[in-house]
Design a protein around this motif. Structure first.
Motif, PDB file in Angstrom:
ATOM      1  N   ASN A  27       0.588  -0.854  -0.868  1.00 48.13           N
ATOM      2  CA  ASN A  27      -0.164   0.420  -0.188  1.00 48.13           C
ATOM      3  C   ASN A  27       0.694   1.619   0.171  1.00 48.13           C
ATOM      4  OD1 ASN A  27       1.223  -0.609   2.802  1.00 48.13           O
ATOM      5  ND2 ASN A  27      -0.571   0.018   3.623  1.00 48.13           N
ATOM      6  N   SER A  28       1.939   1.216  -0.986  1.00 49.62           N
ATOM      7  CA  SER A  28       2.767   2.248  -0.669  1.00 49.62           C
ATOM      8  C   SER A  28       2.095   4.117  -1.079  1.00 49.62           C
ATOM      9  CB  SER A  28       3.818   1.827  -1.065  1.00 49.62           C
ATOM     10  OG  SER A  28       4.909   0.909  -0.678  1.00 49.62           O
ATOM     11  N   ALA A  29       1.679   3.547  -2.132  1.00 51.17           N
ATOM     12  CA  ALA A  29       1.250   4.626  -2.493  1.00 51.17           C
ATOM     13  C   ALA A  29      -0.268   5.647  -1.406  1.00 51.17           C
ATOM     14  CB  ALA A  29      -0.341   3.985  -3.909  1.00 51.17           C
ATOM     15  N   PHE A  30      -0.268   5.144  -0.568  1.00 49.76           N
ATOM     16  CA  PHE A  30      -1.340   5.797   0.260  1.00 49.76           C
ATOM     17  C   PHE A  30      -0.282   6.013   2.009  1.00 49.76           C
ATOM     18  CE2 PHE A  30      -3.688   2.037  -1.658  1.00 49.76           C
ATOM     19  CZ  PHE A  30      -4.911   3.086  -1.885  1.00 49.76           C
ATOM     20  N   VAL A  55       3.182  -0.929  -9.111  1.00 53.99           N
ATOM     21  CA  VAL A  55       1.841   0.178  -9.467  1.00 53.99           C
ATOM     22  C   VAL A  55       1.273  -0.553 -10.165  1.00 53.99           C
ATOM     23  CG1 VAL A  55       2.206   1.494 -11.273  1.00 53.99           C
ATOM     24  CG2 VAL A  55       4.513   0.972 -10.398  1.00 53.99           C
ATOM     25  N   TRP A  56      -0.220  -0.677  -9.375  1.00 56.91           N
ATOM     26  CA  TRP A  56      -1.772  -1.051  -9.334  1.00 56.91           C
ATOM     27  C   TRP A  56      -2.352  -0.203 -10.543  1.00 56.91           C
ATOM     28  CZ3 TRP A  56      -1.670  -5.754  -6.828  1.00 56.91           C
ATOM     29  CH2 TRP A  56      -0.583  -6.105  -5.385  1.00 56.91           C
ATOM     30  N   GLU A 102      -1.297  -8.024   3.002  1.00 50.70           N
ATOM     31  CA  GLU A 102      -2.375  -6.989   3.657  1.00 50.70           C
ATOM     32  C   GLU A 102      -3.645  -5.860   3.955  1.00 50.70           C
ATOM     33  OE1 GLU A 102       1.076  -5.378   6.184  1.00 50.70           O
ATOM     34  OE2 GLU A 102       1.712  -7.548   7.281  1.00 50.70           O
ATOM     35  N   VAL A 103      -3.499  -5.829   2.439  1.00 46.24           N
ATOM     36  CA  VAL A 103      -4.214  -4.945   2.079  1.00 46.24           C
ATOM     37  C   VAL A 103      -5.066  -5.662   0.952  1.00 46.24           C
ATOM     38  CG1 VAL A 103      -2.558  -2.846   2.838  1.00 46.24           C
ATOM     39  CG2 VAL A 103      -2.076  -3.969   0.947  1.00 46.24           C
ATOM     40  N   LEU A 435       9.278  -4.627   2.499  1.00 48.04           N
ATOM     41  CA  LEU A 435      10.116  -3.359   3.720  1.00 48.04           C
ATOM     42  C   LEU A 435       9.172  -3.296   4.728  1.00 48.04           C
ATOM     43  CD1 LEU A 435      12.128  -0.504   4.010  1.00 48.04           C
ATOM     44  CD2 LEU A 435      10.447   0.400   2.223  1.00 48.04           C
ATOM     45  N   SER A 436       9.234  -2.778   6.190  1.00 44.92           N
ATOM     46  CA  SER A 436       8.851  -1.576   6.925  1.00 44.92           C
ATOM     47  C   SER A 436       9.741  -1.038   8.340  1.00 44.92           C
ATOM     48  CB  SER A 436       8.377  -3.282   8.091  1.00 44.92           C
ATOM     49  OG  SER A 436       9.069  -4.182   8.029  1.00 44.92           O
TER      50      SER A 436
END
Length: 456
Positions: A27-30, A55-56, A102-103, A435-436
């Protein structure tokens, strides 16, 4: 200075160093850019080469033919400012049906709304259950999808091509120098395979379910049989697979099924072999259809810097039931391997044709850690696929299938990478999931630093 980077690249090429990338959150875009900035800074400190970012499709094409990459440009910019290279995944699949998701990110609404009118656009199992993880390969040539003008209709391949071209136009200045790899999603989880083991139906180590029961795939199989061997007709209809005997569905083991039974299974008959070869070849054709378009867009101009960007195809490490007669879990996902047909060798020819990188998963797994019932062999599968890639001189990269929780799993990845290097054909890169905040804080950050160092 530019010459320092050039010397580093030359050193890596000569000495076979495996560069480490880290996958960004799904969910990097958010996420806040400030958070990602801090995380990227930590990655740079420990010597990570770059990032991988999904890139969704549904986020970037919310309405037909209208593209918006504004959620991703700032993230790319952050990475570039820090000298991190980028592996971009053009994600034509959903998020939420694989372990570790997770999303939930679905396909574009204008695609989903066609479900009732055109049921064949999604993969279908024997019970008529549909998978919404990705579009079926039956949709590749079906003109049923809207475009921007609202009059002309598109095929699924048209939509993928339009999206890839929009991405090319948006980021052409960065392709080849900063965006170094374009991974093209060709199925569930971005992998070239059928959605045979979605978590909503499947539990490890079930063999999964065939995904060829939509109207167009059945028609194609009828045509295939009629064109090749009429002796496989039963009562005027082609033999279609029957694998369910115990009502266990996706979680059946091969010896429990009529299709893969070792004594009298359909898979050992001429009809069964014909079906499995057709099933795998359909998947390979799907991959080639997409790969050809990607190659045309990103490698069309040999003098362009964009030509330096890698095109990549991700293959699932389906290591369970490897030590069974038909390697059923692989076969049901489309990876049929027999004495007369070898999916991975056919795949190598395809990737060689388009100068594409083979990305393979399950590098963190060791045979002795797996359940005996599952008859697993991730180590054998890695050796087998690596050997095919090296013999074909194809760039071979790797990922871990699940998040690394133990130091032994990091060590196993290093051991496999070292084995590849000592055999004379090192991994082109390794991408670590994921990444977290935990990854970039102690003590995990020190583990990551040691991992990056040891991969060299």
């Amino acid at each position: 200075m530019w010459w320092r980077k050039w010397l580093k690249t030359l050193w890596n090429d000569v000495h076979g160093q495996t560069q480490v990338y880290v996958m960004c959150p799904l969910n990097s875009a958010f996420l806040p850019l400030g958070l990602m900035k801090c995380q990227f800074d930590q990655l740079v400190k420990v010597g990570v080469e770059g990032i991988m970012l999904d890139v969704w499709w549904s986020l970037c094409e919310p309405t037909p033919g209208c593209y918006d990459f504004s959620s991703y440009r700032p993230i790319f910019q952050l990475a570039i400012e820090r000298g991190l290279k980028i592996q971009a995944v053009l994600s034509f699949h959903t998020c939420g049906e694989s372990e570790g998701d997770e999303v939930v990110i679905s396909l574009p609404p204008f695609v989903r709304q066609l479900t009732t009118e055109h049921e064949f656009i999604f993969y279908t199992d024997e019970d008529g259950q549909k998978s919404f993880e990705c579009l079926s390969l039956s949709a590749d040539h079906a003109k049923v999808f809207p475009c921007k003008e609202g009059i002309r209709l598109r095929t699924a391949l048209d939509m993928y091509e339009d999206f890839m071209r929009a991405f090319y136009l948006q980021f052409s200045d960065w392709l080849g120098n900063h965006i170094v790899q374009i991974q093209i999603s060709m199925g569930p989880s971005g992998e070239l395979r059928y959605p045979s083991f979605a978590l909503s139906h499947w539990r490890f180590p079930g063999m999964g379910a065939f995904q060829c029961y939509d109207q167009l795939m059945q028609q194609d199989y009828v045509h295939h049989i009629a064109s090749n061997d009429t002796t496989q007709q039963q009562n005027g209809r082609p033999l279609f697979p029957c694998y369910k005997t115990c009502g266990t569905g996706y979680n059946a083991l091969p010896w429990q099924t009529l299709f893969f039974s070792e004594s009298k299974g359909i898979a050992k008959t001429t009809a069964g072999k014909t079906f499995l070869e057709w099933y795998s070849n359909k998947l390979l054709s799907h991959g080639e259809n997409i790969m050809a378009r990607a190659h045309h867009i990103f490698h069309n101009n040999v003098d362009s810097p964009c030509n330096k960007v890698e095109i990549a195809c991700k293959i699932a490490g389906i290591h369970w039931l490897y030590h069974t007669q038909y390697r059923a879990a692989e076969a049901v996902a489309g990876y049929y391997v027999s004495r007369d047909f070898h999916f991975y060798k056919q795949l190598a020819r395809l990737l060689k044709k388009y100068n594409a990188t083979w990305i393979f998963t399950c590098f963190e797994k060791r045979d002795e850690w797996e359940k005996n019932l599952a008859k697993c062999s991730p180590e054998s599968l890695v050796r087998e696929t690596w050997t095919i890639a090296s013999n074909s001189a194809i760039s071979y990269a790797a990922e871990n299938a699940l998040e690394l929780k133990k130091s032994e799993e990091y060590e196993e990845v290093i051991r496999k990478a070292d084995w590849c290097r000592r055999k004379g054909y090192p991994l082109s890169s390794f991408t670590l999931l994921r990444l977290s905040e935990e990854l970039v804080q102690e003590p995990t950050l020190s583990t990551l630093a040691n991992f990056v160092k040891n991969m060299a």
